[in-house]
Scaffold this motif. Structure first.
Motif, mmCIF file in Angstrom:
data_model
loop_
_atom_site.group_PDB
_atom_site.id
_atom_site.type_symbol
_atom_site.label_atom_id
_atom_site.label_comp_id
_atom_site.label_asym_id
_atom_site.label_seq_id
_atom_site.Cartn_x
_atom_site.Cartn_y
_atom_site.Cartn_z
ATOM 1 N N MET A 92 0.237 -8.706 2.685
ATOM 2 C CA MET A 92 0.237 -8.271 1.298
ATOM 3 C C MET A 92 -0.946 -7.319 1.083
ATOM 4 O O MET A 92 -1.971 -7.447 1.740
ATOM 5 N N SER A 93 -0.780 -6.388 0.136
ATOM 6 C CA SER A 93 -1.841 -5.424 -0.134
ATOM 7 C C SER A 93 -1.868 -5.127 -1.623
ATOM 8 O O SER A 93 -0.969 -4.466 -2.150
ATOM 9 N N ARG A 94 -2.917 -5.613 -2.282
ATOM 10 C CA ARG A 94 -3.044 -5.387 -3.723
ATOM 11 C C ARG A 94 -4.273 -4.512 -3.994
ATOM 12 O O ARG A 94 -4.311 -3.377 -3.564
ATOM 13 N N ASP A 95 -5.276 -5.032 -4.731
ATOM 14 C CA ASP A 95 -6.437 -4.178 -5.043
ATOM 15 C C ASP A 95 -6.944 -3.527 -3.764
ATOM 16 O O ASP A 95 -7.136 -4.195 -2.742
ATOM 17 N N GLY A 155 5.377 7.312 0.858
ATOM 18 C CA GLY A 155 6.041 6.024 0.881
ATOM 19 C C GLY A 155 5.064 4.868 0.768
ATOM 20 O O GLY A 155 3.841 5.047 0.718
ATOM 21 N N SER A 156 5.621 3.643 0.727
ATOM 22 C CA SER A 156 4.820 2.434 0.591
ATOM 23 C C SER A 156 5.238 1.428 1.655
ATOM 24 O O SER A 156 6.350 1.493 2.190
ATOM 25 N N PHE A 157 4.340 0.505 1.950
ATOM 26 C CA PHE A 157 4.599 -0.464 3.019
ATOM 27 C C PHE A 157 3.592 -1.595 2.919
ATOM 28 O O PHE A 157 2.568 -1.489 2.240
ATOM 29 N N ARG A 158 3.883 -2.677 3.613
ATOM 30 C CA ARG A 158 2.893 -3.729 3.803
ATOM 31 C C ARG A 158 2.175 -3.484 5.126
ATOM 32 O O ARG A 158 2.833 -3.272 6.154
ATOM 33 N N PRO A 159 0.847 -3.480 5.113
ATOM 34 C CA PRO A 159 0.104 -3.218 6.355
ATOM 35 C C PRO A 159 0.548 -4.142 7.483
ATOM 36 O O PRO A 159 0.745 -5.350 7.282
ATOM 37 N N GLN A 160 0.711 -3.539 8.645
ATOM 38 C CA GLN A 160 1.156 -4.249 9.848
ATOM 39 C C GLN A 160 2.493 -4.959 9.631
ATOM 40 O O GLN A 160 2.843 -5.888 10.352
ATOM 41 N N GLY A 161 3.228 -4.491 8.609
ATOM 42 C CA GLY A 161 4.557 -5.013 8.359
ATOM 43 C C GLY A 161 4.624 -6.257 7.525
ATOM 44 O O GLY A 161 5.675 -6.578 6.956
ATOM 45 N N SER A 162 3.529 -6.999 7.422
ATOM 46 C CA SER A 162 3.626 -8.295 6.751
ATOM 47 C C SER A 162 2.486 -8.620 5.798
ATOM 48 O O SER A 162 2.642 -9.466 4.913
ATOM 49 N N ALA A 178 0.857 -1.186 0.000
ATOM 50 C CA ALA A 178 0.000 0.000 0.000
ATOM 51 C C ALA A 178 0.888 1.229 0.000
ATOM 52 O O ALA A 178 2.011 1.200 0.517
ATOM 53 N N ALA A 179 0.398 2.309 -0.588
ATOM 54 C CA ALA A 179 1.149 3.561 -0.614
ATOM 55 C C ALA A 179 0.205 4.714 -0.306
ATOM 56 O O ALA A 179 -1.011 4.621 -0.518
ATOM 57 N N VAL A 180 0.788 5.816 0.187
ATOM 58 C CA VAL A 180 0.011 6.964 0.646
ATOM 59 C C VAL A 180 0.638 8.244 0.106
ATOM 60 O O VAL A 180 1.865 8.360 0.018
ATOM 61 N N ALA A 181 -0.213 9.195 -0.276
ATOM 62 C CA ALA A 181 0.227 10.543 -0.646
ATOM 63 C C ALA A 181 -0.772 11.530 -0.074
ATOM 64 O O ALA A 181 -1.922 11.177 0.206
ATOM 65 N N VAL A 182 -0.346 12.794 0.080
ATOM 66 C CA VAL A 182 -1.196 13.777 0.758
ATOM 67 C C VAL A 182 -1.036 15.142 0.102
ATOM 68 O O VAL A 182 0.036 15.470 -0.434
#
Length: 488
Positions: A176-179, A167-174, A151-155
């Protein structure tokens, strides 16, 4: 009467003079009056097409979402390069949902180093009332494969200004995050994304500023293999609309319901037809006006289904109806009329035709009621089946797409061949000229001429029996190339 009329005329002149003086005074002071956008009138949108912006360019807002802000609807979506990599998140605005003004590429390859060779999909934007910021969530990959699943975020401080990449990350660190989609529930933000190679669908509650994840709400559909989530609320019921995971190919949409985002959620129920009218869910937009609130399904007809790049994809927008408070229905309409002032969406029912060959008196038929790509189109005696009923859709430029009622697929010259004898089949509708036809009058009958080849729809060897094949061939005067259509 005459006296009162002259008095009104004098008062009108006085008001106009005062208004003119006020305008000139404000102008002298550097104050510019901003005109309100015109009240939107009902508009008609044609489905299964690309949309054109007011500057004449194609609207590239694929996988996108819409945010109402003031008098405008803002549509954010994917804009890609010719080789399907991330180019930008583009934003358009409209007062009527048809006339879209391009505003900005709010996130680009140069917004951050990791976006220079990335894939960004399904961008969605929410406004955070407590911070005054517009927050975008999206699915981020590395541009080469789908191994990142982040997942990625912009503001941004303005809805259609430059967004700062967080930046981008995997939720809760682990996870996977797609659609991905997001939902603002009276100031509480949620993010929903496909996880575990798209087998799970996770719901997360966001931090108060919407920039991060505060907690896992739940994985209510373990191993359901659903993606393309679109969440909306009607009355006291939340609806989670999704697709199956079949790559670019369209499939059966399903929805689940709940009285709370935190569950319990129902199982899945089918909605629409087996291909969701050759589309995949991307967003559901509530439209509120003087007559109440209607709900608009926004779907993508992905060009990848016919081997094209994402930017050749088309849009399918349909009214959602509700047989009950906890059920929804989605029916096909070739065109819809939207009245944003009234808050109404009206689907126009398609007209289907039997298409009859002059020589044989038999009709164009998809063999064995098949719904598959490459299924043969031949002639058979009329039996009233959906595989013998065809919709003539406007493809622009005086051309038509001819769509089978039973399968939702298009009359197609196989492989785009320009040769005599090339076979006629059905195939997922796309933008190829081998699926575009002219309906050309020949006396009281018509020829169907393929746009890409200029050749005519032809019954092989002037056959008159059931099962005679249909091909393309150089146009001539034979009755086996002449057709009529009758509404059924």
């Amino acid at each position: 009467m005459h006296h009162s009329t002259r008095s009104r005329d004098r008062r009108s002149r006085t008001v106009r003079t005062a208004a003119a003086l006020l305008a000139s005074t404000l102008a002298a002071l550097g104050v510019v009056a901003v005109a309100e956008p015109a009240r939107a009138v009902p508009v008609t949108i044609t489905n299964g097409t690309q949309f054109t912006a007011t500057n004449g360019s194609i609207v590239h807002a694929h996988g996108g979402g819409v945010l109402k802000d003031g008098n405008f609807y803002y549509w954010f979506g994917e804009n890609r390069t010719a080789d399907n990599r991330f180019l930008a998140v583009s934003v358009y605005r409209s007062t009527d949902l048809k006339n879209w003004e391009f505003r900005n590429n709010v996130l680009t390859q140069s917004s951050a180093a990791e976006l220079a060779s990335a894939n960004i999909e399904r961008p969605k934007v929410m406004f955070n009332a407590s911070t005054g910021k517009y927050v975008m969530w999206m699915h981020k990959e590395n541009g080469t494969n789908y191994s990142e699943a982040r997942a990625a975020v912009a503001v941004s401080s303005t809805i259609d200004g430059t967004y700062t990449y967080q930046g981008s990350f995997r939720p809760q660190g682990s996870f996977m995050s797609r659609d991905i989609t997001i939902y603002n529930d009276n100031g509480t933000g949620y993010m929903i994304s496909a996880a575990d190679e798209n087998f799970d669908l996770m719901i997360y509650r966001l931090t108060p500023d919407f920039l991060g994840i505060a907690a896992v709400v739940g994985n209510f559909w373990n191993d359901a293999h659903r993606e393309a989530p679109a969440l909306f609320k009607r009355g006291s019921t939340y609806f989670m609309l999704t697709s199956a995971a079949t790559g670019w190919n369209p499939n059966q949409a399903q929805y689940a319901t709940s009285t709370s985002i935190s569950g319990p959620w129902s199982g899945w129920t089918n909605v629409g037809n087996s291909t969701t009218y050759s589309s995949q869910p991307t967003f559901v937009l509530p439209i509120t006006g003087t007559s109440g609130t209607s709900y608009l399904y926004l779907g993508d007809r992905w060009a990848g289904a016919w081997g094209g790049p994402v930017n050749d994809s088309q849009y399918v927008w349909l009214p959602i109806t509700f047989p009950s408070n906890t059920s929804m229905s989605l029916n096909w309409s070739p065109q819809i009329t939207i009245d944003v002032a009234a808050g109404t969406i009206t689907g126009l029912s398609p007209t289907y035709y039997r298409v009859t060959n002059r020589n044989s008196g038999r009709v164009m038929d998809v063999v064995s009621n098949s719904t598959a790509n490459n299924a043969e189109v031949k002639q058979y005696a009329w039996n009233g089946g959906g595989n013998q009923r065809w919709e003539f859709q406007d493809a622009g430029g005086g051309y038509l797409r001819i769509v089978n009622q039973n399968s939702g697929k298009c009359l197609d010259v196989t492989s785009g061949s320009t040769a005599n004898g090339a076979n006629i089949i059905q195939y997922t509708c796309g933008s190829g000229q081998n699926q575009q036809w002219q309906w050309v009058a020949i006396g009281s009958y018509f020829q169907l001429r393929a746009r890409h080849s200029g050749k005519c729809l032809d019954v092989v060897n002037s056959g008159t029996g059931d099962g005679a094949d249909i091909q393309q061939f150089t146009c001539g005067s034979g009755n086996n190339q002449q057709w009529s259509r009758t509404a059924v």
